[in-house]
Scaffold this active site. Structure first.
Site, PDB file in Angstrom:
ATOM      1  N   GLU A 325       0.834  -1.200   0.000  1.00 62.03           N
ATOM      2  CA  GLU A 325       0.000   0.000   0.000  1.00 62.03           C
ATOM      3  C   GLU A 325       0.872   1.254   0.000  1.00 62.03           C
ATOM      4  OE1 GLU A 325      -2.658  -0.539   3.275  1.00 62.03           O
ATOM      5  OE2 GLU A 325      -1.256   0.213   4.758  1.00 62.03           O
ATOM      6  N   CYS A 326       0.493   2.186  -0.821  1.00 62.49           N
ATOM      7  CA  CYS A 326       1.191   3.462  -1.008  1.00 62.49           C
ATOM      8  C   CYS A 326       2.644   3.197  -1.398  1.00 62.49           C
ATOM      9  CB  CYS A 326       1.071   4.328   0.235  1.00 62.49           C
ATOM     10  SG  CYS A 326       1.324   6.088  -0.109  1.00 62.49           S
ATOM     11  N   GLY A 327       3.618   3.444  -0.519  1.00 61.03           N
ATOM     12  CA  GLY A 327       5.005   3.183  -0.872  1.00 61.03           C
ATOM     13  C   GLY A 327       5.250   1.748  -1.269  1.00 61.03           C
ATOM     14  N   SER A 423      -2.239  -0.734  -3.843  1.00 65.27           N
ATOM     15  CA  SER A 423      -2.938   0.521  -4.114  1.00 65.27           C
ATOM     16  C   SER A 423      -2.313   1.614  -3.259  1.00 65.27           C
ATOM     17  CB  SER A 423      -4.430   0.405  -3.797  1.00 65.27           C
ATOM     18  OG  SER A 423      -4.660   0.512  -2.403  1.00 65.27           O
TER      19      SER A 423
END
Length: 435
Positions: A325-327, A423
């Protein structure tokens, strides 16, 4: 059981430093403390954990169901520990729809509020400010004010006289001190793990608070009005494996402790590994979680971490479920472009290229619904906060349908290819009635 919410009129008032000093000072007094952070912040909790010597949980009144906040509060305060929660932003600031404020959390848990005011540029007007906040909601009680960044004895005397008229007690007076400022970067404070002088900073904050604080007032306030929550075995975000390997270092530090707690309570075994140290996830892991963090600041090292890269690709090939997630999502992609425009090759497990060269802020609460084929099976709440952008995407299944806090449709987000998904959403809780 007891507790306080450390809040302020706005960000930048000094509540993080005050909370750090208070946590360490209480700990030195022999009072067991349980630190908390209101809202979705994933940087401040590491500081609060360092000051208190205890893991810090998030308590998010917008994104978390009432039963999760209640259960985590009861578990966290086990053994009679004193709950000290640092608020986010201002006391009445929440999501775009106005809900989910620190005040909502204080009202739900029955926490008295310690109100930190940056008094450096005001005198008598402090009475109007504090009175307005104290009387804005009948179900929120400001037990005392911390006068922060006070300039002199004369300045302090003016502030105290002004507050006598509105009958709000002064809990502490802290003088302006450049040594009580923490460095920041684009997502907030520079991480606790990167702050070489953090222990000295916390000790200085604790010494300052100890000399300035009326602990009798605060301890009395902490025992008033408190709701005794239930620690029922509630529904939580389900672990996506039995043995989950979690990436953890300064590039992958944005992991919510309440999620790990929930996974453990569902019987999952959790291990940790450091991609920056070129470590591989556990060989027997049937699931791997890459949290958010700052991969854009360490892209070269991640691209050169051959053992990590080979192990991740082997895990994907053997069918382990992998979620970033994200990074973590950026690292699962094919490439990451850093601030200088240099592209670094990432894992290539998802067909996406991301860039930090042209920064664009994406920020806000989200409601996400898993799409067909996702290994998530229920609607969830999440938070999005990043400056990177997507340069290109290849063919893969979309992961979530997304709406913001106002209910506006944001389309779809994230990708899934077989047993690998990712995501920009930081997942927080199952969707339900928030606090």
């Amino acid at each position: 059981m007891s507790g306080l919410l450390i809040a302020a009129p706005a960000s930048g008032s000094g509540k993080t430093t005050v909370t750090l000093g208070l946590l360490r000072a209480l700990r030195k007094m022999g009072i067991a403390v349980a630190p908390g952070k209101a809202g979705p912040d994933y940087i401040d909790p590491a500081f609060l954990a360092a000051a208190s010597g205890s893991p810090c949980l998030n308590f998010d009144p917008w994104a978390m169901r009432r039963e999760l906040i209640s259960a985590n509060s009861a578990l966290h305060r086990g053994g009679g520990r004193m709950l000290v929660i640092e608020a986010m932003m201002g006391l009445f600031d929440g999501a775009a729809d106005g809900s989910g404020t620190p005040a909502d959390l204080a009202a739900f848990l029955g926490l008295s509020v310690v109100f930190v005011v940056d008094a450096s540029r005001m005198s008598q007007s402090i009475a109007a400010l504090v009175s307005g906040f104290a009387n804005f909601r009948a179900d929120v009680r400001i037990a005392g004010v911390v006068l922060n960044r006070v300039g002199s004895d004369r300045h302090e005397a003016m502030l105290r006289r002004a507050l006598e008229a509105v009958r709000i007690p002064v809990a502490a007076v802290i003088r302006g001190d450049k040594g009580l400022t923490l460095p920041e970067r684009h997502l907030g404070l520079v991480q606790a793990g990167e702050h070489a002088g953090l222990e000295a900073f916390i000790e200085h904050a604790a010494d300052t608070v100890s000399k300035a604080c009326d602990f009798g007032l605060l301890l009395r306030a902490a025992h008033q009005n408190l709701v005794r929550p239930s620690a029922a075995n509630i529904a939580r975000l389900m672990p996506f494996g039995q043995r989950i390997a979690v990436a953890r270092d300064i590039a992958f530090a944005f992991c919510y402790e309440h999620m790990l707690l929930g996974w453990r309570r569902r019987g999952a075994e959790i291990s940790f590994f450091s991609p920056l140290a070129d470590e591989a996830p556990a060989d027997n892991a049937d699931a791997i979680y890459l949290p958010g963090g700052y991969p854009e600041l360490h892209a070269g090292r991640l691209a050169a971490a051959s053992r990590f890269q080979e192990a991740m690709k082997a895990a994907a090939a053997r069918g382990a479920r992998i979620y970033g997630e994200c990074g973590g999502y950026m690292v699962l992609g094919e490439g990451l472009v850093d601030a200088t425009g240099m592209r670094h090759e990432m894992l290539g497990l998802l067909p996406v290229v991301t860039s930090y060269q042209k920064r664009q802020r994406h920020l806000g609460y989200r409601r996400v619904v898993p799409l067909d084929g996702s290994f998530f099976d229920r609607p969830m709440t999440a938070h999005e906060f990043h400056y990177s952008t997507i340069v290109s995407e290849g063919t893969a299944d979309r992961l979530f349908a997304v709406k913001d806090a106002l209910g506006d449709d944001l389309g779809t987000a994230g990708l899934q290819r077989g047993n690998v998904a990712g995501s920009y959403m930081h997942l927080i809780d199952l969707a339900g009635e928030a606090a």
